[in-house]
Design a protein around this motif. Structure first.
Motif, PDB file in Angstrom:
ATOM      1  N   LEU A  21      37.776 -78.894  23.539  1.00 47.51           N
ATOM      2  CA  LEU A  21      38.046 -78.465  22.171  1.00 47.51           C
ATOM      3  C   LEU A  21      37.834 -79.589  21.165  1.00 47.51           C
ATOM      4  CD1 LEU A  21      41.361 -76.495  22.764  1.00 47.51           C
ATOM      5  CD2 LEU A  21      39.110 -75.522  22.285  1.00 47.51           C
ATOM      6  N   SER A  22      37.428 -79.210  19.980  1.00 49.73           N
ATOM      7  CA  SER A  22      37.428 -80.159  18.870  1.00 49.73           C
ATOM      8  C   SER A  22      38.861 -80.235  18.331  1.00 49.73           C
ATOM      9  CB  SER A  22      36.492 -79.675  17.763  1.00 49.73           C
ATOM     10  OG  SER A  22      37.029 -78.515  17.146  1.00 49.73           O
ATOM     11  N   GLU A  24      39.730 -79.655  15.326  1.00 46.60           N
ATOM     12  CA  GLU A  24      39.891 -78.475  14.468  1.00 46.60           C
ATOM     13  C   GLU A  24      40.225 -77.232  15.301  1.00 46.60           C
ATOM     14  OE1 GLU A  24      39.670 -76.161  10.874  1.00 46.60           O
ATOM     15  OE2 GLU A  24      39.768 -78.316  11.168  1.00 46.60           O
ATOM     16  N   ASP A  25      39.471 -77.008  16.372  1.00 45.38           N
ATOM     17  CA  ASP A  25      39.720 -75.836  17.218  1.00 45.38           C
ATOM     18  C   ASP A  25      41.087 -75.910  17.896  1.00 45.38           C
ATOM     19  OD1 ASP A  25      37.315 -74.594  16.611  1.00 45.38           O
ATOM     20  OD2 ASP A  25      36.256 -75.555  18.276  1.00 45.38           O
ATOM     21  N   TYR A  26      41.550 -77.106  18.171  1.00 41.24           N
ATOM     22  CA  TYR A  26      42.849 -77.281  18.826  1.00 41.24           C
ATOM     23  C   TYR A  26      44.013 -77.011  17.867  1.00 41.24           C
ATOM     24  CZ  TYR A  26      46.852 -79.465  21.076  1.00 41.24           C
ATOM     25  OH  TYR A  26      48.097 -79.697  21.610  1.00 41.24           O
ATOM     26  N   PHE A  30      43.151 -69.575  13.443  1.00 37.33           N
ATOM     27  CA  PHE A  30      42.004 -68.924  12.844  1.00 37.33           C
ATOM     28  C   PHE A  30      42.331 -67.458  12.625  1.00 37.33           C
ATOM     29  CE2 PHE A  30      40.207 -72.764  14.351  1.00 37.33           C
ATOM     30  CZ  PHE A  30      39.097 -72.997  13.572  1.00 37.33           C
ATOM     31  N   THR A  32      42.104 -64.563  13.717  1.00 43.23           N
ATOM     32  CA  THR A  32      41.805 -63.723  14.875  1.00 43.23           C
ATOM     33  C   THR A  32      42.987 -62.784  15.080  1.00 43.23           C
ATOM     34  OG1 THR A  32      42.824 -65.277  16.411  1.00 43.23           O
ATOM     35  CG2 THR A  32      40.466 -65.594  15.945  1.00 43.23           C
ATOM     36  N   GLU A 144      42.234 -66.080  22.619  1.00 42.07           N
ATOM     37  CA  GLU A 144      41.915 -66.780  21.369  1.00 42.07           C
ATOM     38  C   GLU A 144      40.547 -67.468  21.466  1.00 42.07           C
ATOM     39  OE1 GLU A 144      42.910 -67.749  17.432  1.00 42.07           O
ATOM     40  OE2 GLU A 144      44.022 -66.467  18.801  1.00 42.07           O
ATOM     41  N   LEU A 145      40.298 -68.154  22.586  1.00 38.43           N
ATOM     42  CA  LEU A 145      39.012 -68.839  22.771  1.00 38.43           C
ATOM     43  C   LEU A 145      37.857 -67.843  22.748  1.00 38.43           C
ATOM     44  CD1 LEU A 145      39.977 -71.322  25.625  1.00 38.43           C
ATOM     45  CD2 LEU A 145      39.406 -71.936  23.267  1.00 38.43           C
ATOM     46  N   ARG A 148      37.162 -66.405  19.350  1.00 41.86           N
ATOM     47  CA  ARG A 148      36.488 -67.382  18.486  1.00 41.86           C
ATOM     48  C   ARG A 148      35.072 -67.709  18.951  1.00 41.86           C
ATOM     49  NH1 ARG A 148      40.864 -72.237  17.497  1.00 41.86           N
ATOM     50  NH2 ARG A 148      42.688 -70.937  17.126  1.00 41.86           N
ATOM     51  N   LEU A 150      34.405 -69.436  21.664  1.00 47.71           N
ATOM     52  CA  LEU A 150      34.432 -70.768  22.285  1.00 47.71           C
ATOM     53  C   LEU A 150      34.371 -70.633  23.802  1.00 47.71           C
ATOM     54  CD1 LEU A 150      37.230 -72.345  20.064  1.00 47.71           C
ATOM     55  CD2 LEU A 150      34.774 -72.814  19.953  1.00 47.71           C
ATOM     56  N   CYS A 152      35.303 -70.715  27.635  1.00 51.08           N
ATOM     57  CA  CYS A 152      36.592 -70.501  28.272  1.00 51.08           C
ATOM     58  C   CYS A 152      36.411 -70.415  29.783  1.00 51.08           C
ATOM     59  CB  CYS A 152      37.219 -69.210  27.746  1.00 51.08           C
ATOM     60  SG  CYS A 152      38.831 -68.868  28.452  1.00 51.08           S
TER      61      CYS A 152
END
Length: 172
Positions: A21-22, A24-26, A30, A32, A144-145, A148, A150, A152
């Motif tokens: 994760l970045s 920001e993503d952590y 968001f 969602t 969530e991932l 988004r 991302l 997983c």
């Protein structure tokens, strides 16, 4: 001791997640369906392990008396450091300790400050609880991932019994 090893494997998934994760993503929620920051979910997981380890030392586990350290929710580095410390403490637990009695403070009623505990338990039972609690929150993180877009791990948030069953099916 299998229950400790299972928890260590599960917590290793969190370390792997932190690597992917970045910042920001952590740390940031968001828009969602869940709308929850992944860092907040990991902080909640860490809180439960912290309560268990403190309870082992103090003799009574109280999952409602969580530290709720927001730096863990905001910082991947702090989360990693805390997870590694928890894993070190789990590794240091004596093998003969899992079936010793342990008390758990039980919150009842609509208000968390109404208690009827402590209730009898054991380290083995509480290790099972925090493992399954962690898997449950990993499932929320996985949703969530994926929402988004991302990456997983397909095993993130899957119960250990389900993973074992899948492995059996694959080798049959």
């Amino acid at each position: 001791m299998a229950s400790i090893q299972d928890n260590l494997r599960c917590l290793t998934q969190a370390l792997d997640l932190l690597d992917q994760l970045s910042d920001e993503d952590y740390a940031h929620p968001f828009p969602t369906p869940l709308g929850c920051a992944i860092g907040a979910q990991l902080r909640h997981i860490i809180d439960h392990y912290t309560c268990l380890l403190r309870g082992i030392r103090d003799g009574v586990v109280d999952y409602e008396d969580r530290p709720r350290d927001q730096t863990i929710a905001r910082s991947r580095a702090v989360a990693r450091q805390t997870l590694e410390a928890i894993m070190d403490e789990l590794r240091a637990l004596p093998a003969d300790r899992t079936h010793r009695p342990l008390s758990v403070q039980i919150a009842t009623g609509a208000l968390a400050d109404v208690h009827s505990g402590p209730a009898p338990s054991s380290l083995a039972r509480e290790l099972q609880f925090v493992l399954l609690h962690t898997v449950h929150h990993y499932a929320l993180i996985a949703v969530e991932l994926r929402t988004r877009g991302l990456p997983c791990d397909p095993d993130l948030g899957v119960a250990p019994a389900t993973l074992a069953w899948r492995q059996q099916q694959a080798s049959a």
